[in-house]
Design an enzyme around this catalytic site. Structure first.
Site, short mmCIF file in Angstrom:
data_model
loop_
_atom_site.label_atom_id
_atom_site.label_comp_id
_atom_site.label_asym_id
_atom_site.label_seq_id
_atom_site.Cartn_x
_atom_site.Cartn_y
_atom_site.Cartn_z
N VAL A 58 0.82 -1.23 0.00
CA VAL A 58 0.00 0.00 0.00
C VAL A 58 0.85 1.27 0.00
CG1 VAL A 58 -2.01 -1.09 1.08
CG2 VAL A 58 -0.30 0.06 2.53
N SER A 134 -6.72 2.29 16.43
CA SER A 134 -6.34 1.41 17.55
C SER A 134 -6.59 2.17 18.84
CB SER A 134 -4.84 1.09 17.45
OG SER A 134 -4.36 0.53 18.66
N TYR A 147 3.61 4.24 16.35
CA TYR A 147 2.37 3.52 16.05
C TYR A 147 1.16 4.31 16.54
CZ TYR A 147 -1.06 -0.28 15.95
OH TYR A 147 -2.17 -1.05 15.71
N ALA A 149 0.95 7.54 17.14
CA ALA A 149 0.79 8.75 16.34
C ALA A 149 0.12 8.41 15.00
CB ALA A 149 2.15 9.41 16.11
N SER A 150 0.52 7.29 14.42
CA SER A 150 -0.07 6.92 13.12
C SER A 150 -1.55 6.60 13.27
CB SER A 150 0.69 5.74 12.50
OG SER A 150 0.35 4.51 13.13
N LYS A 151 -1.92 5.95 14.37
CA LYS A 151 -3.32 5.57 14.55
C LYS A 151 -4.19 6.78 14.96
CE LYS A 151 -2.95 1.31 13.31
NZ LYS A 151 -3.59 0.87 12.06
N1 LIG Z 1 -4.10 -7.06 16.45
C1 LIG Z 1 -4.35 -6.04 17.25
O1 LIG Z 1 -4.32 -6.18 18.49
C2 LIG Z 1 -4.70 -4.69 16.69
C3 LIG Z 1 -5.17 -3.72 17.59
C4 LIG Z 1 -5.48 -2.48 17.10
C5 LIG Z 1 -5.35 -2.20 15.75
N2 LIG Z 1 -4.89 -3.15 14.91
C6 LIG Z 1 -4.75 -2.79 13.50
O2 LIG Z 1 -5.51 -3.68 12.71
C7 LIG Z 1 -4.89 -3.83 11.42
C8 LIG Z 1 -4.70 -5.32 11.13
O3 LIG Z 1 -3.81 -5.85 12.10
P1 LIG Z 1 -3.67 -7.41 12.41
O4 LIG Z 1 -3.58 -7.54 13.88
O5 LIG Z 1 -4.68 -8.17 11.64
O6 LIG Z 1 -2.21 -7.65 11.85
P2 LIG Z 1 -1.58 -8.81 10.93
O7 LIG Z 1 -0.12 -8.58 11.03
O8 LIG Z 1 -2.15 -10.12 11.30
O9 LIG Z 1 -2.10 -8.39 9.50
C9 LIG Z 1 -1.68 -7.22 8.88
C10 LIG Z 1 -1.53 -7.51 7.40
O10 LIG Z 1 -1.12 -6.27 6.77
C11 LIG Z 1 -0.18 -6.60 5.78
N3 LIG Z 1 0.65 -5.47 5.46
C12 LIG Z 1 1.62 -4.90 6.23
N4 LIG Z 1 2.22 -3.90 5.57
C13 LIG Z 1 1.60 -3.82 4.36
C14 LIG Z 1 1.79 -3.01 3.23
N5 LIG Z 1 2.75 -2.07 3.19
N6 LIG Z 1 0.98 -3.19 2.15
C15 LIG Z 1 0.03 -4.17 2.16
N7 LIG Z 1 -0.16 -4.98 3.20
C16 LIG Z 1 0.60 -4.81 4.29
C17 LIG Z 1 0.63 -7.76 6.39
O11 LIG Z 1 1.33 -8.50 5.41
C18 LIG Z 1 -0.44 -8.55 7.11
O12 LIG Z 1 -0.96 -9.58 6.27
C19 LIG Z 1 -3.59 -3.04 11.49
O13 LIG Z 1 -3.78 -1.77 10.94
C20 LIG Z 1 -3.33 -2.93 12.98
O14 LIG Z 1 -2.54 -1.80 13.29
C21 LIG Z 1 -4.56 -4.41 15.34
#
Ligand SMILES: NC(=O)c1ccc[n+]([C@@H]2O[C@H](COP(=O)([O-])OP(=O)(O)OC[C@H]3O[C@@H](n4cnc5c(N)ncnc54)[C@H](O)[C@@H]3O)[C@@H](O)[C@H]2O)c1
Length: 248
Positions: A58, A134, A147, A149-151
């Site tokens: 992305v 998040s 992280y 700051a980005s969220k």
């Molecule tokens: N898991 C948590 O506790 C949690 C909590 C709050 C927010 N989030 C947010 O939810 C979203 C999903 O997280 P998750 O826990 O499923 O993580 P995950 O690591 O299981 O999945 C994230 C996916 O994003 C893909 N990815 C990373 N960089 C990328 C890029 N540059 N281009 C395309 N794809 C890319 C990865 O390959 C991975 O498949 C994220 O934005 C994360 O910050 C997760």
């Protein structure tokens, strides 16, 4: 019949969103920097004629602008987008260099923006966009300088986009998950982290990816037709917690 784009579709919350959407009859375009996204989606979704996917970073604007229109060709109108691609680090402020800060902002903020900007022209008669923020974007959390700051930026971007896209009947909302049992968290949370988190949550457990996908699905559906520019926390009580029963 409608189409949804899901980024980060090869794992965790993105995969759960792609599965749920496909199961509910949507056409799903899944993107992920992980080159195995096709295998993962093909293997885990049994509705492959309604699922298309491609490896796509992305942060690569040219790739995003090429791959998305390509995968949408000949399919029903794009009506939904879920931005799940994300990068997280647990690292103190003084160990965070500008390069790492930029990398996290690039994926979580600029990447989300680029995908939205590419998708909007394909959303003819309105639609809905869901961004993953998040709880770390709403509260100061240990090790979450870049992280967090980005969220937080994702929240503000969601509000501005909701305003600008309302005349086109496109709603834009964000979800602020608490800890969710995914690969990201399994890599990042030690046992001590897990105790710290669950100690601050009424529900005393991590979410399952499906529980976040259900919120995303609600925000994509007409059931949330008057909600826009909003952040919905799905966090087991983390943000609501003050002095907890049983403390001390
Ligand atoms: N898991 C948590 O506790 C949690 C909590 C709050 C927010 N989030 C947010 O939810 C979203 C999903 O997280 P998750 O826990 O499923 O993580 P995950 O690591 O299981 O999945 C994230 C996916 O994003 C893909 N990815 C990373 N960089 C990328 C890029 N540059 N281009 C395309 N794809 C890319 C990865 O390959 C991975 O498949 C994220 O934005 C994360 O910050 C997760």
């Amino acid at each position: 019949m409608a189409t949804a784009v899901v980024t980060g579709a090869a794992s965790g919350i993105g995969l759960a969103c792609a599965r749920l959407l496909a199961r509910e009859g949507w056409h799903v375009v899944g993107l992920d920097v992980n080159g195995n996204v096709g295998d993962v989606l093909g293997e885990k979704l049994c509705t492959s004629s309604r699922v298309r996917s491609a490896p796509c970073d992305v942060t690569d604007e040219v790739a995003v602008e090429t791959v998305i229109p390509d995968l949408l060709k000949g399919w029903p109108m794009l009506a939904g987008l879920v931005n799940c691609a994300g990068l997280a680090r647990d690292i103190p402020m003084m160990d965070t260099d500008a390069g790492l800060f930029r990398q996290i902002m690039d994926v979580n903020v600029v990447g989300t923006f680029t995908v939205i900007r590419t998708c909007v022209p394909h959303m003819g008669d309105g639609g809905a966009i869901v961004n993953m923020s998040s709880v770390a974007g709403l509260r100061g959390s240990k090790g979450r300088l870049a992280y967090g700051a980005s969220k937080a930026a994702v929240v503000n971007m969601t509000q501005v986009m909701a305003m600008e896209l309302a005349p086109r009947d496109i709603r834009v909302n964000a979800i602020a998950p608490g800890p969710v049992e995914t690969a990201m968290i399994q890599k990042m949370h030690s046992d001590a982290d897990r105790r710290r988190y669950t100690g601050r949550m009424f529900m005393k457990r991590y979410a399952r990816p499906r529980e976040i996908a259900e919120v995303a699905y609600f925000l994509l559906s007409d059931r949330s037709s008057f909600i826009t520019g909003e952040v919905i926390a799905a966090d087991g009580g983390f943000l609501a917690a003050g002095l907890m029963a049983g403390d001390g």
